[in-house]
Design a protein around this motif. Structure first.
Motif, PDB file in Angstrom:
ATOM      1  N   ILE A  14       0.818  -1.206   0.000  1.00  0.00           N
ATOM      2  CA  ILE A  14       0.000   0.000   0.000  1.00  0.00           C
ATOM      3  C   ILE A  14       0.857   1.263   0.000  1.00  0.00           C
ATOM      4  CG2 ILE A  14      -1.675   1.318   1.378  1.00  0.00           C
ATOM      5  CD1 ILE A  14      -3.029  -1.377   1.991  1.00  0.00           C
ATOM      6  N   GLY A  15       2.043   1.227   0.577  1.00  0.00           N
ATOM      7  CA  GLY A  15       2.940   2.370   0.457  1.00  0.00           C
ATOM      8  C   GLY A  15       2.899   3.337   1.614  1.00  0.00           C
ATOM      9  N   LEU A  16       2.270   2.961   2.722  1.00  0.00           N
ATOM     10  CA  LEU A  16       2.319   3.781   3.931  1.00  0.00           C
ATOM     11  C   LEU A  16       3.431   3.268   4.832  1.00  0.00           C
ATOM     12  CD1 LEU A  16      -1.516   4.220   4.491  1.00  0.00           C
ATOM     13  CD2 LEU A  16       0.080   5.842   3.458  1.00  0.00           C
ATOM     14  N   ASP A  17       3.749   4.027   5.873  1.00  0.00           N
ATOM     15  CA  ASP A  17       4.984   3.766   6.615  1.00  0.00           C
ATOM     16  C   ASP A  17       4.914   2.572   7.554  1.00  0.00           C
ATOM     17  OD1 ASP A  17       6.286   5.846   5.387  1.00  0.00           O
ATOM     18  OD2 ASP A  17       5.965   7.275   7.021  1.00  0.00           O
ATOM     19  N   ASN A  18       3.735   2.268   8.075  1.00  0.00           N
ATOM     20  CA  ASN A  18       3.652   1.187   9.053  1.00  0.00           C
ATOM     21  C   ASN A  18       2.263   0.568   9.025  1.00  0.00           C
ATOM     22  OD1 ASN A  18       1.942   2.681  11.142  1.00  0.00           O
ATOM     23  ND2 ASN A  18       3.730   4.031  11.019  1.00  0.00           N
ATOM     24  N   VAL A  19       2.128  -0.556   9.711  1.00  0.00           N
ATOM     25  CA  VAL A  19       0.880  -1.326   9.652  1.00  0.00           C
ATOM     26  C   VAL A  19      -0.282  -0.603  10.327  1.00  0.00           C
ATOM     27  CG1 VAL A  19      -0.210  -3.515  10.283  1.00  0.00           C
ATOM     28  CG2 VAL A  19       2.145  -3.491   9.436  1.00  0.00           C
ATOM     29  N   PRO A  20      -0.143  -0.063  11.547  1.00  0.00           N
ATOM     30  CA  PRO A  20      -1.276   0.646  12.145  1.00  0.00           C
ATOM     31  C   PRO A  20      -1.775   1.805  11.284  1.00  0.00           C
ATOM     32  CG  PRO A  20       0.352   0.153  13.831  1.00  0.00           C
ATOM     33  CD  PRO A  20       0.981  -0.191  12.520  1.00  0.00           C
ATOM     34  N   GLU A  21      -0.858   2.555  10.680  1.00  0.00           N
ATOM     35  CA  GLU A  21      -1.264   3.649   9.799  1.00  0.00           C
ATOM     36  C   GLU A  21      -2.046   3.117   8.594  1.00  0.00           C
ATOM     37  OE1 GLU A  21       0.667   7.281   7.104  1.00  0.00           O
ATOM     38  OE2 GLU A  21       1.961   5.711   7.938  1.00  0.00           O
ATOM     39  N   THR A  22      -1.617   1.980   8.055  1.00  0.00           N
ATOM     40  CA  THR A  22      -2.316   1.380   6.914  1.00  0.00           C
ATOM     41  C   THR A  22      -3.744   1.025   7.282  1.00  0.00           C
ATOM     42  OG1 THR A  22      -0.268   0.507   5.947  1.00  0.00           O
ATOM     43  CG2 THR A  22      -2.334  -0.581   5.331  1.00  0.00           C
ATOM     44  N   PHE A  23      -3.934   0.304   8.387  1.00  0.00           N
ATOM     45  CA  PHE A  23      -5.285  -0.107   8.782  1.00  0.00           C
ATOM     46  C   PHE A  23      -6.164   1.104   9.065  1.00  0.00           C
ATOM     47  CE2 PHE A  23      -3.440  -4.343  10.465  1.00  0.00           C
ATOM     48  CZ  PHE A  23      -3.618  -4.938   9.230  1.00  0.00           C
ATOM     49  N   GLY A 321      -0.035  -3.913  -6.565  1.00  0.00           N
ATOM     50  CA  GLY A 321       0.107  -3.240  -5.287  1.00  0.00           C
ATOM     51  C   GLY A 321       0.463  -1.771  -5.454  1.00  0.00           C
ATOM     52  N   MET A 322       0.361  -1.029  -4.355  1.00  0.00           N
ATOM     53  CA  MET A 322       0.626   0.415  -4.372  1.00  0.00           C
ATOM     54  C   MET A 322       1.932   0.772  -3.670  1.00  0.00           C
ATOM     55  SD  MET A 322      -3.194   2.022  -3.738  1.00  0.00           S
ATOM     56  CE  MET A 322      -3.760   0.904  -2.438  1.00  0.00           C
ATOM     57  N   GLY A 323       2.814  -0.204  -3.488  1.00  0.00           N
ATOM     58  CA  GLY A 323       4.013   0.008  -2.700  1.00  0.00           C
ATOM     59  C   GLY A 323       5.008   0.975  -3.292  1.00  0.00           C
ATOM     60  N   ARG A 324       4.942   1.198  -4.626  1.00  0.00           N
ATOM     61  CA  ARG A 324       5.910   2.098  -5.243  1.00  0.00           C
ATOM     62  C   ARG A 324       5.514   3.567  -5.134  1.00  0.00           C
ATOM     63  NH1 ARG A 324       6.045  -2.723  -7.395  1.00  0.00           N
ATOM     64  NH2 ARG A 324       8.008  -3.653  -8.055  1.00  0.00           N
ATOM     65  N   ASN A 325       4.351   3.834  -4.562  1.00  0.00           N
ATOM     66  CA  ASN A 325       3.962   5.222  -4.311  1.00  0.00           C
ATOM     67  C   ASN A 325       4.850   5.798  -3.221  1.00  0.00           C
ATOM     68  OD1 ASN A 325       1.760   5.192  -6.158  1.00  0.00           O
ATOM     69  ND2 ASN A 325       0.598   4.006  -4.678  1.00  0.00           N
ATOM     70  N   LYS A 326       5.450   6.942  -3.490  1.00  0.00           N
ATOM     71  CA  LYS A 326       6.495   7.453  -2.590  1.00  0.00           C
ATOM     72  C   LYS A 326       5.954   8.213  -1.388  1.00  0.00           C
ATOM     73  CE  LYS A 326      10.254   7.666  -5.973  1.00  0.00           C
ATOM     74  NZ  LYS A 326       9.577   6.920  -7.033  1.00  0.00           N
ATOM     75  N   THR A 327       4.765   8.797  -1.490  1.00  0.00           N
ATOM     76  CA  THR A 327       4.262   9.600  -0.385  1.00  0.00           C
ATOM     77  C   THR A 327       2.872   9.143   0.031  1.00  0.00           C
ATOM     78  OG1 THR A 327       3.138  11.279  -1.739  1.00  0.00           O
ATOM     79  CG2 THR A 327       5.514  11.573  -1.345  1.00  0.00           C
ATOM     80  N   ALA A 328       2.519   9.475   1.267  1.00  0.00           N
ATOM     81  CA  ALA A 328       1.189   9.145   1.769  1.00  0.00           C
ATOM     82  C   ALA A 328       0.104   9.858   0.983  1.00  0.00           C
ATOM     83  CB  ALA A 328       1.094   9.500   3.250  1.00  0.00           C
ATOM     84  N   ASP A 329       0.388  11.057   0.492  1.00  0.00           N
ATOM     85  CA  ASP A 329      -0.616  11.799  -0.278  1.00  0.00           C
ATOM     86  C   ASP A 329      -0.983  11.060  -1.566  1.00  0.00           C
ATOM     87  OD1 ASP A 329      -0.765  13.797   1.597  1.00  0.00           O
ATOM     88  OD2 ASP A 329       0.623  15.151   0.548  1.00  0.00           O
ATOM     89  N   VAL A 330       0.003  10.457  -2.224  1.00  0.00           N
ATOM     90  CA  VAL A 330      -0.272   9.699  -3.448  1.00  0.00           C
ATOM     91  C   VAL A 330      -1.145   8.493  -3.128  1.00  0.00           C
ATOM     92  CG1 VAL A 330       0.757   8.381  -5.343  1.00  0.00           C
ATOM     93  CG2 VAL A 330       1.846  10.491  -4.559  1.00  0.00           C
ATOM     94  N   VAL A 331      -0.818   7.805  -2.029  1.00  0.00           N
ATOM     95  CA  VAL A 331      -1.628   6.649  -1.615  1.00  0.00           C
ATOM     96  C   VAL A 331      -3.060   7.082  -1.324  1.00  0.00           C
ATOM     97  CG1 VAL A 331      -1.928   4.893   0.171  1.00  0.00           C
ATOM     98  CG2 VAL A 331       0.358   5.403  -0.699  1.00  0.00           C
ATOM     99  N   LYS A 332      -3.205   8.164  -0.577  1.00  0.00           N
ATOM    100  CA  LYS A 332      -4.551   8.613  -0.208  1.00  0.00           C
ATOM    101  C   LYS A 332      -5.346   9.060  -1.428  1.00  0.00           C
ATOM    102  CE  LYS A 332      -3.241   9.824   4.515  1.00  0.00           C
ATOM    103  NZ  LYS A 332      -3.001  10.917   5.492  1.00  0.00           N
ATOM    104  N   ASN A 333      -4.672   9.612  -2.418  1.00  0.00           N
ATOM    105  CA  ASN A 333      -5.360   9.967  -3.652  1.00  0.00           C
ATOM    106  C   ASN A 333      -5.912   8.715  -4.341  1.00  0.00           C
ATOM    107  OD1 ASN A 333      -6.095  11.665  -6.011  1.00  0.00           O
ATOM    108  ND2 ASN A 333      -4.466  10.526  -7.010  1.00  0.00           N
TER     109      ASN A 333
END
Length: 344
Positions: A14-23, A321-333
């Protein structure tokens, strides 16, 4: 006009920094659209199978092979000097240990109300052939793969023993095998096996049937995502439909879902027409990778509408997967596009 889908699938990374943030993030943004949720595969797992390369280099039965074409990480491995194939053994691969830790975060997220109560914990796993073929000298793949497959099945057993079955989904990521099945690219899977399609099916059956029937089983059919590009683009959905139909027929236990990619430039009927031949068993869901950041919700809806003309009921996802997204903003978009193109 058909209604928008009401289901979203998250392939793996998903490309976020940690598991709790992802959930927390996916729960807040997608909520009841989720049937299952992965931990996002942060840290060393972010580039899919790459975190297994150090494990292969550390294996005492293997050694670096400086003579063959290197992998995208480093030298291939090969059998060590004097080592016989039947002597090769792998211990822990790390997938079960990661899953057990992330499941605790999953439970905490459900207690906090960040995730819907009915959602399952998804563990996405590469096929053993994907790992060994990617990092092994071609002449030694057949010698090393059986030991790695045995180790992966032990990982699955530990996962199933550690996590309540009603909470668990196992997903097999089928990449090199899918490209080989397509038939246009002569990758290692094709060149290693005379009957490569039979070899693919036999392996996926072996990996799937030991999984308990009350644990969900899913398949991500993948055309690759190295450097955010497919190895080759599918001509249409025909080969994916063919593989899904074959697996549905050969695997004796329930299959919860198949995920299939949709290139960004395909909103034409020709691409989706093969879905009319899809023969999934009752209870098996379909997810289409219609979501692309470049053209947002409107482009996603065009691909959805084209697919619905040939297969009306499915959920949506990204192609991989979305792991290559570099920032949280890209993931959230990307997550926001999932939400905008579906109904809660």
């Amino acid at each position: 006009m058909s209604a928008l889908p009401d289901r979203v699938h998250l392939v793996g990374t998903i490309g976020l920094d940690n598991v709790p943030e992802t959930f927390r993030t996916v729960g807040e943004m997608l909520g009841s659209r989720l049937r299952r949720v992965p931990d996002g595969e942060p840290g060393g797992r972010r580039l899919w199978i790459s975190w297994q390369y150090p494990l292969l280099r550390a294996n005492p039965y293997l050694q670096a092979d400086r003579d063959s074409r290197p992998t995208f990480i480093g030298p291939n491995v090969r059998l060590g000097e004097g080592v016989k194939p039947e002597e090769v053994r792998f211990g822990e691969l790390g997938y079960a240990r990661e899953a057990r830790a992330s499941y605790l975060d999953f439970l905490a997220a459900k207690r906090a109300g960040s995730l819907p109560q009915g959602v399952r914990f998804q563990v996405s796993l590469p096929t053993p052939l994907a790992v060994i073929q990617a990092f092994t000298r071609p002449d030694d793949v057949k010698a090393i793969e059986p030991a790695y497959e045995a180790a992966m099945l032990r990982e699955v057993q530990v996962i199933c023993d550690s996590i309540p079955h009603q909470d668990l989904t196992i997903q097999w990521d089928v990449c090199g095998e899918m490209v080989a099945w397509d038939g246009r690219m002569k990758n290692g899977v094709v060149t290693l096996f005379e009957d490569f399609r039979g070899a693919i099916i036999d392996r996926l059956v072996r990996l799937s049937e030991p999984i308990p029937a009350d644990v969900e089983l899913g398949f991500h059919l993948c055309y690759g995502d190295l450097d955010a590009k497919h190895f080759i683009d599918p001509l249409d959905m025909g080969k994916m439909v063919e593989l899904a139909n074959t697996l549905s027929e050969r695997i004796g236990r329930p299959i919860a879902y198949f995920h299939m990619p949709v290139p960004i430039d395909r909103s034409d009927d020709a691409y989706f027409a093969p879905l009319e031949q899809l023969k999934l068993k009752p209870g098996t869901e379909l997810y289409l990778g219609c979501v692309h950041a470049a053209d947002g919700a409107e482009g996603t809806k065009k691909r959805i509408a084209a697919a619905q003309r040939h297969y009306p009921a499915f959920g949506i996802a990204t192609e991989c997967g979305m792991g290559r997204n570099k920032t949280a903003d890209v993931v959230k978009n990307l997550l926001a596009i999932h939400a905008a193109a579906t109904e809660a």
